[in-house]
Design a protein around this motif. Structure first.
Motif, PDB file in Angstrom:
ATOM      1  N   ARG A   1      -1.430   1.712   9.783  1.00  0.00           N
ATOM      2  CA  ARG A   1      -1.895   1.945   8.409  1.00  0.00           C
ATOM      3  C   ARG A   1      -3.408   2.121   8.350  1.00  0.00           C
ATOM      4  NH1 ARG A   1       2.120  -2.102   6.959  1.00  0.00           N
ATOM      5  NH2 ARG A   1       0.478  -3.689   6.870  1.00  0.00           N
ATOM      6  N   VAL A   2      -4.137   1.365   9.164  1.00  0.00           N
ATOM      7  CA  VAL A   2      -5.599   1.528   9.195  1.00  0.00           C
ATOM      8  C   VAL A   2      -5.966   2.921   9.691  1.00  0.00           C
ATOM      9  CG1 VAL A   2      -7.705   0.767  10.358  1.00  0.00           C
ATOM     10  CG2 VAL A   2      -6.123  -0.922   9.434  1.00  0.00           C
TER      11      VAL A   2
ATOM     12  N   ASP B   1      -7.298   9.649   5.963  1.00  0.00           N
ATOM     13  CA  ASP B   1      -6.841  10.189   4.685  1.00  0.00           C
ATOM     14  C   ASP B   1      -7.979  10.969   4.014  1.00  0.00           C
ATOM     15  OD1 ASP B   1      -5.724  10.767   2.272  1.00  0.00           O
ATOM     16  OD2 ASP B   1      -5.416   8.682   1.643  1.00  0.00           O
TER      17      ASP B   1
ATOM     18  N   TYR C   1      -6.615  -7.146   6.145  1.00  0.00           N
ATOM     19  CA  TYR C   1      -6.262  -5.736   5.987  1.00  0.00           C
ATOM     20  C   TYR C   1      -6.133  -5.362   4.514  1.00  0.00           C
ATOM     21  CZ  TYR C   1      -3.320  -1.710   5.291  1.00  0.00           C
ATOM     22  OH  TYR C   1      -2.820  -0.524   4.815  1.00  0.00           O
TER      23      TYR C   1
ATOM     24  N   ARG D   1      -9.571   9.542   0.927  1.00  0.00           N
ATOM     25  CA  ARG D   1     -10.400   8.343   1.074  1.00  0.00           C
ATOM     26  C   ARG D   1     -11.718   8.649   1.791  1.00  0.00           C
ATOM     27  NH1 ARG D   1      -6.931   3.477   0.755  1.00  0.00           N
ATOM     28  NH2 ARG D   1      -4.747   4.124   0.734  1.00  0.00           N
TER      29      ARG D   1
ATOM     30  N   TYR E   1      -9.770   2.050  -1.623  1.00  0.00           N
ATOM     31  CA  TYR E   1      -8.811   2.717  -2.509  1.00  0.00           C
ATOM     32  C   TYR E   1      -9.359   4.084  -2.922  1.00  0.00           C
ATOM     33  CZ  TYR E   1      -5.491   3.458  -6.278  1.00  0.00           C
ATOM     34  OH  TYR E   1      -4.509   3.975  -7.073  1.00  0.00           O
TER      35      TYR E   1
ATOM     36  N   GLU F   1      -8.042  -2.541   2.472  1.00  0.00           N
ATOM     37  CA  GLU F   1      -7.313  -1.445   1.826  1.00  0.00           C
ATOM     38  C   GLU F   1      -7.724  -1.297   0.362  1.00  0.00           C
ATOM     39  OE1 GLU F   1      -4.280   0.835  -0.188  1.00  0.00           O
ATOM     40  OE2 GLU F   1      -4.774  -1.269  -0.569  1.00  0.00           O
TER      41      GLU F   1
ATOM     42  N   GLU G   1      -4.160   5.630   9.547  1.00  0.00           N
ATOM     43  CA  GLU G   1      -3.801   6.593   8.506  1.00  0.00           C
ATOM     44  C   GLU G   1      -4.798   6.549   7.351  1.00  0.00           C
ATOM     45  OE1 GLU G   1      -0.070   7.416   5.400  1.00  0.00           O
ATOM     46  OE2 GLU G   1       0.093   5.908   6.989  1.00  0.00           O
ATOM     47  N   MET G   2      -5.243   5.359   7.002  1.00  0.00           N
ATOM     48  CA  MET G   2      -6.178   5.203   5.893  1.00  0.00           C
ATOM     49  C   MET G   2      -7.526   5.857   6.210  1.00  0.00           C
ATOM     50  SD  MET G   2      -7.054   1.628   3.948  1.00  0.00           S
ATOM     51  CE  MET G   2      -7.569   0.843   5.488  1.00  0.00           C
TER      52      MET G   2
END
Length: 369
Positions: free
Chosen positions: A244-245, A251, A291, A254, A299, A295, A247-248
């Motif tokens: 997830r990190v 992104d 995490y 972001r 945002y 996140e 991917e974040m």
């Protein structure tokens, strides 16, 4: 505290589980209607699994008869000599010859002449005892099948996690998966105790011994499967957070907030350090909390709105703890500066001050989730 080996821990837990199981059995036997229904259900399941035709009324009748005699004393049948001896001893009078014979028998027994009395070839067991051992053997077969199903499910999940870890291996995940693999049983743990032939007086001792041995081993297997599942849970959480990190950070929505976060590298390093030390639920929860905080700070939204949201969370966090006066004065001054930056629309300046205050709270021990 000295280290405790896994074998010692499992041995102790197996003993505790045995005591719990005994207590559970006592409670089950006190509830007679429920116990009868459970045994009848087990018998039906056994007949169905072996494709044996049966009649529900006969099963109910048989179970009731067994329970009707379970607390009754059943005297074993006497052989010829025992019956004769009891009859002679029970007579009030008798001939002189019969009295001499009885006296001779008593003397022979006293000096160790047990060889004069023939014993039965096969032990005699009550119907309740045979039913008890049959139920115990069936329970072990069913429990072993259940544990086998769980073990196979764990193997499939372990293979999936191992494939995921190959893409970006880390020492902690590799160690957790290795531990899970070592804990999973290497052989087929299913049991066929009491399945080849019905329990009888001839095979009851062997089947009972096998069932008891399987039960003791089952507790150890169950504990090992739980430990393996826990290790895989931690490994999966670590892999999920890392995915997830990644991917974040990649992104596009972001990109602006990622570029703006001044302490991003430090927070990523903190999270990575926590993930490498996940060994318990507490350490796993701590990494998850770090995490989720990251996140929220990344945002995908308009930069100024994001910093206003961060400032509001910071105020709530500060007010939720009893902060000492010397730290509180410093924080109040920083919060005034942050509010001024936000009022001017300077999101970058506000972000740097907010990140600084967050670090100050963490370092002072006044950081709450």
């Amino acid at each position: 505290m000295s280290s405790i080996s896994l074998s010692e821990q499992m041995g102790a837990m197996a003993f505790v589980d045995e005591l719990r199981h005994q207590q559970k059995q006592v409670q089950e036997h006190l509830d007679l209607p429920r116990r009868r229904a459970e045994i009848a259900a087990h018998i039906r399941a056994y007949y169905l699994s072996n494709q044996i035709a049966f009649d529900d009324d006969l099963i109910e009748q048989g179970v009731r008869q067994v329970f009707a005699h379970r607390l009754m004393f059943e005297a074993p049948p006497l052989n010829g000599f025992d019956e004769w001896l009891v009859k002679k001893l029970g007579q009030r009078g008798g001939t002189q010859s019969s009295g001499r014979l009885i006296l001779f028998t008593a003397v022979a027994l006293a000096v160790g002449g047990w060889w004069l009395i023939p014993g039965p070839d096969t032990p005699v067991y009550s119907r309740a005892k045979i039913a008890e051992v049959s139920a115990a053997a069936m329970e072990e077969r069913e429990e072993r099948q259940r544990l086998y199903t769980i073990a196979e499910k764990h193997r499939r999940e372990l293979a999936t996690l191992q494939r995921r870890n190959v893409q970006q291996p880390t020492p902690n995940v590799s160690g957790l998966l290795k531990r899970a693999q070592d804990l999973l049983p290497a052989n087929d743990i299913r049991a066929d105790v009491g399945s080849t032939a019905p329990v009888s007086a001839a095979n009851l001792p062997d089947i009972e011994a096998q069932a008891n041995a399987f039960k003791q081993e089952r507790y150890v297997i169950s504990r090992a499967l739980y430990e393996a599942e826990t290790s895989m849970l931690f490994a999966r959480r670590i892999l999920d957070v890392r995915a997830r990190v990644k991917e974040m950070l990649q992104d596009p929505q972001r990109a602006a907030v990622v570029a703006q976060l001044s302490d991003l590298n430090g927070r990523l390093a903190e999270l990575d350090e926590q993930l490498e030390h996940v060994r318990s639920h507490a350490s796993s929860d701590a990494a998850q909390s770090t995490y989720w905080e990251l996140e929220k700070d990344l945002y995908p939204s308009e930069l100024l709105a994001l910093q206003i949201s961060r400032a509001n969370r910071l105020i709530s966090r500060k007010n939720s703890r009893a902060v000492p006066q010397e730290i509180l004065e410093e924080l109040e001054m920083n919060m005034e500066a942050i509010q001024a930056d936000l009022a001017k629309g300077d999101a970058n300046a506000a972000e740097k001050k907010i990140s600084h205050v967050n670090k100050r709270l963490k370092a002072s021990g006044y950081w709450s989730k």
